[in-house]
Design a protein around this motif. Structure first.
Motif, PDB file in Angstrom:
ATOM      1  N   PHE A   3       0.924  -1.281  -0.185  1.00 16.99           N
ATOM      2  CA  PHE A   3      -0.172  -0.009   0.025  1.00 16.99           C
ATOM      3  C   PHE A   3       0.827   1.123  -0.122  1.00 16.99           C
ATOM      4  O   PHE A   3       2.012   1.179   0.659  1.00 16.99           O
ATOM      5  CB  PHE A   3      -0.781   0.182   1.161  1.00 16.99           C
ATOM      6  N   GLU A   4       0.256   2.259  -0.538  1.00 13.97           N
ATOM      7  CA  GLU A   4       1.226   3.492  -0.689  1.00 13.97           C
ATOM      8  C   GLU A   4       0.446   4.733  -0.593  1.00 13.97           C
ATOM      9  O   GLU A   4      -0.378   4.785  -1.053  1.00 13.97           O
ATOM     10  CB  GLU A   4       2.106   3.496  -2.179  1.00 13.97           C
ATOM     11  N   ASP A   5       1.022   5.665   0.165  1.00  8.84           N
ATOM     12  CA  ASP A   5       0.531   7.130   0.409  1.00  8.84           C
ATOM     13  C   ASP A   5       1.381   8.091  -0.103  1.00  8.84           C
ATOM     14  O   ASP A   5       2.335   7.620  -0.873  1.00  8.84           O
ATOM     15  CB  ASP A   5      -0.004   7.244   1.759  1.00  8.84           C
ATOM     16  N   ARG A   6       1.204   9.375   0.429  1.00  6.21           N
ATOM     17  CA  ARG A   6       1.967  10.395  -0.004  1.00  6.21           C
ATOM     18  C   ARG A   6       3.476  10.268   0.480  1.00  6.21           C
ATOM     19  O   ARG A   6       4.514  10.607  -0.266  1.00  6.21           O
ATOM     20  CB  ARG A   6       1.436  11.918   0.220  1.00  6.21           C
ATOM     21  N   ASP A   7       3.759   9.626   1.499  1.00  5.82           N
ATOM     22  CA  ASP A   7       4.963   9.618   2.092  1.00  5.82           C
ATOM     23  C   ASP A   7       5.600   8.520   2.305  1.00  5.82           C
ATOM     24  O   ASP A   7       6.787   8.294   2.358  1.00  5.82           O
ATOM     25  CB  ASP A   7       5.063  10.356   3.640  1.00  5.82           C
ATOM     26  N   TYR A   8       4.935   7.223   2.244  1.00  6.04           N
ATOM     27  CA  TYR A   8       5.662   5.960   2.428  1.00  6.04           C
ATOM     28  C   TYR A   8       4.985   5.161   1.512  1.00  6.04           C
ATOM     29  O   TYR A   8       3.775   5.211   1.025  1.00  6.04           O
ATOM     30  CB  TYR A   8       5.385   5.555   4.003  1.00  6.04           C
ATOM     31  N   ARG A   9       5.809   3.870   1.343  1.00  5.49           N
ATOM     32  CA  ARG A   9       5.069   2.706   0.713  1.00  5.49           C
ATOM     33  C   ARG A   9       4.909   1.583   2.129  1.00  5.49           C
ATOM     34  O   ARG A   9       6.341   1.307   2.488  1.00  5.49           O
ATOM     35  CB  ARG A   9       6.165   2.392  -0.397  1.00  5.49           C
TER      36      ARG A   9
END
Length: 439
Positions: free
Chosen positions: A116-122
């Motif tokens: 899963f991935e957001d703006r800051d981390y994977r």
């Protein structure tokens, strides 16, 4: 609005520009493709690191939390960086364990196994029963690694591009040397220099051009030689019979003095005189076209100038009309053929006497850097001064000239490396014409 002619760039400049542009484009494209591939490989490496970190944490979590409810342990000491952080969460999302104190809040991601991935981390999540191990990798770390790799890849290109452009410049200029030599040789060809161009040292691509130019020069040389030979031979052949006819006409004129036929004989004599003058001019023109003018050694031309002025003084028609002055310290030491120089001065003085003021004086002044020949008369327009320098061109004067004098002067001065400047009105006067010769 009229615009001037645009200056076209040479072949060498175009080649250097295009090759340099292609070199830059290809290198940048190669670097771009390399970065794209590198970024993909980095993602695979970092994702593999996430999976391996989660896989190593899973047995520890299973051993410590297997079926036993424990209170969350104290947070682990902060590490030097937080590129890789993890959390252990139960099925309700509560954090049971974390790697960094600042990451005590639960990750805002679903409790589902996988990436899963957001703006800051994977993130990567592993499920162990009702417990989930979630490992996060900083995307800023990945971008930093990509930028550092890009800088490492582009820096040599930035340093090598100027060197590559210099190499292209040197190769193109060196390759264009034969073209430049051929261009210089062709541009030096004129009516006085029709020697063949050298083709033995030319590349195979330029040899047909050199051969074609030599063939054209040989045909032109043959045509000009035939024209000069015809002019010279015709003038020579005409000179003797003309001199004989003129002598017979003068004898006939003496016999027919004070008779009705005297006027007709005078007209015949004048026509023969003009024809003899034209024949002499044609001989001078043939010599001028043959390329006389320059000499192998420096010669003092002042005696030739004195002799020409003296000839006019000894001629009854022009006696007392030529005023000769010589500036102090003026010399004429030039690598010029004296006979050609005498022809130039004679034609200019004759032109001034014939087309200037009737019975007016002609000034001949020898200066340090030029010879000035000035005559009185009406002001001549600039267009007329340009037109009378062509063959058989005459101005609007009453003088009976051949129209060849200035054309002969121009041709001879071209071989001498000199220059003729015509000005009207003459400098220092309100009328007249000045012919200025510089060698």
């Amino acid at each position: 609005m009229r615009t001037g002619p645009t200056r076209k760039s040479g072949i060498a400049l175009r080649l250097i520009g295009w090759l340099s542009a292609l070199l830059i484009v290809f290198w940048l494209a190669a670097a771009g493709l390399g970065l794209i591939v590198m970024r993909g490989e980095f993602d695979e490496i970092f994702d593999s690191g996430l999976q391996q970190a989660a896989a190593r944490l899973a047995p520890v979590v299973a051993a410590n939390l297997g079926g036993i409810k424990i209170s969350p342990p104290a947070p682990l000491p902060d590490e030097a960086d937080d590129y890789l952080v993890y959390q252990v969460r139960d099925h309700a999302g509560a954090v049971l364990m974390q790697s960094h104190a600042e990451h005590s809040a639960a990750f805002d991601i679903p409790l589902v196994a996988g990436f899963f991935e957001d703006r800051d981390y994977r993130y990567y999540t592993i499920a162990i029963g009702d417990t989930f191990v979630q490992v996060a990798d900083s995307l800023a770390h990945r971008r930093e690694a990509t930028l550092e790799s890009a800088a490492t890849l582009l820096l040599p290109i930035v340093l090598l591009l100027p060197l590559g452009i210099l190499v292209v410049f040197g190769v193109v200029r060196r390759s264009m040397v034969p073209v430049e030599i051929l261009r210089a040789e062709i541009s030096a060809k004129d009516g006085g220099n029709l020697d063949p161009v050298g083709v033995s040292d030319l590349p195979s691509e330029l040899q047909p051009i050199g051969a074609s130019v030599n063939l054209m020069l040989s045909r032109l040389r043959a045509a000009l030689d035939a024209e000069r030979e015809f002019t010279a031979n015709s003038a020579h052949e005409l000179r003797t019979p003309l001199a004989g006819a003129l002598a017979q006409t003068q004898l006939l004129l003496r016999e027919l003095q004070a008779t009705p036929q005297e006027a007709r004989v005078v007209q015949i004599q004048q026509s023969l005189t003009r024809l003899a003058t034209l024949t002499e001019k044609l001989l001078q023109l043939s010599r001028a076209e043959a390329g006389i003018g320059a000499a192998d050694r420096v010669t003092d031309l002042v005696p030739a100038l004195d002799m020409v002025v003296g000839d006019f003084e000894r001629t009854a028609r022009w006696r007392g009309l030529v005023r000769y002055e010589r500036s102090a310290g003026a010399e004429l030491m030039r690598a010029v053929d004296p006979d050609a120089f005498a022809i130039v001065i004679r034609n200019l003085i004759e032109n001034a006497l014939i087309h200037g003021e009737r019975a007016g004086e002609v000034g001949v002044v020898l200066e340090r850097d030029a010879i000035r020949i000035t005559n009185g008369g009406p002001v001549v327009s600039r267009d007329t001064l340009v037109a009378v320098r062509r063959r058989f061109a005459r101005g609007n004067t009453g003088g009976q000239g051949t129209g060849l004098g200035l054309a002969i002067v121009d041709r001879l001065l071209e071989h001498m490396g000199g220059k003729l400047t015509l000005s009207s009105p003459a400098p220092g006067r309100a009328d007249g014409v000045e012919a200025r010769v510089t060698l």
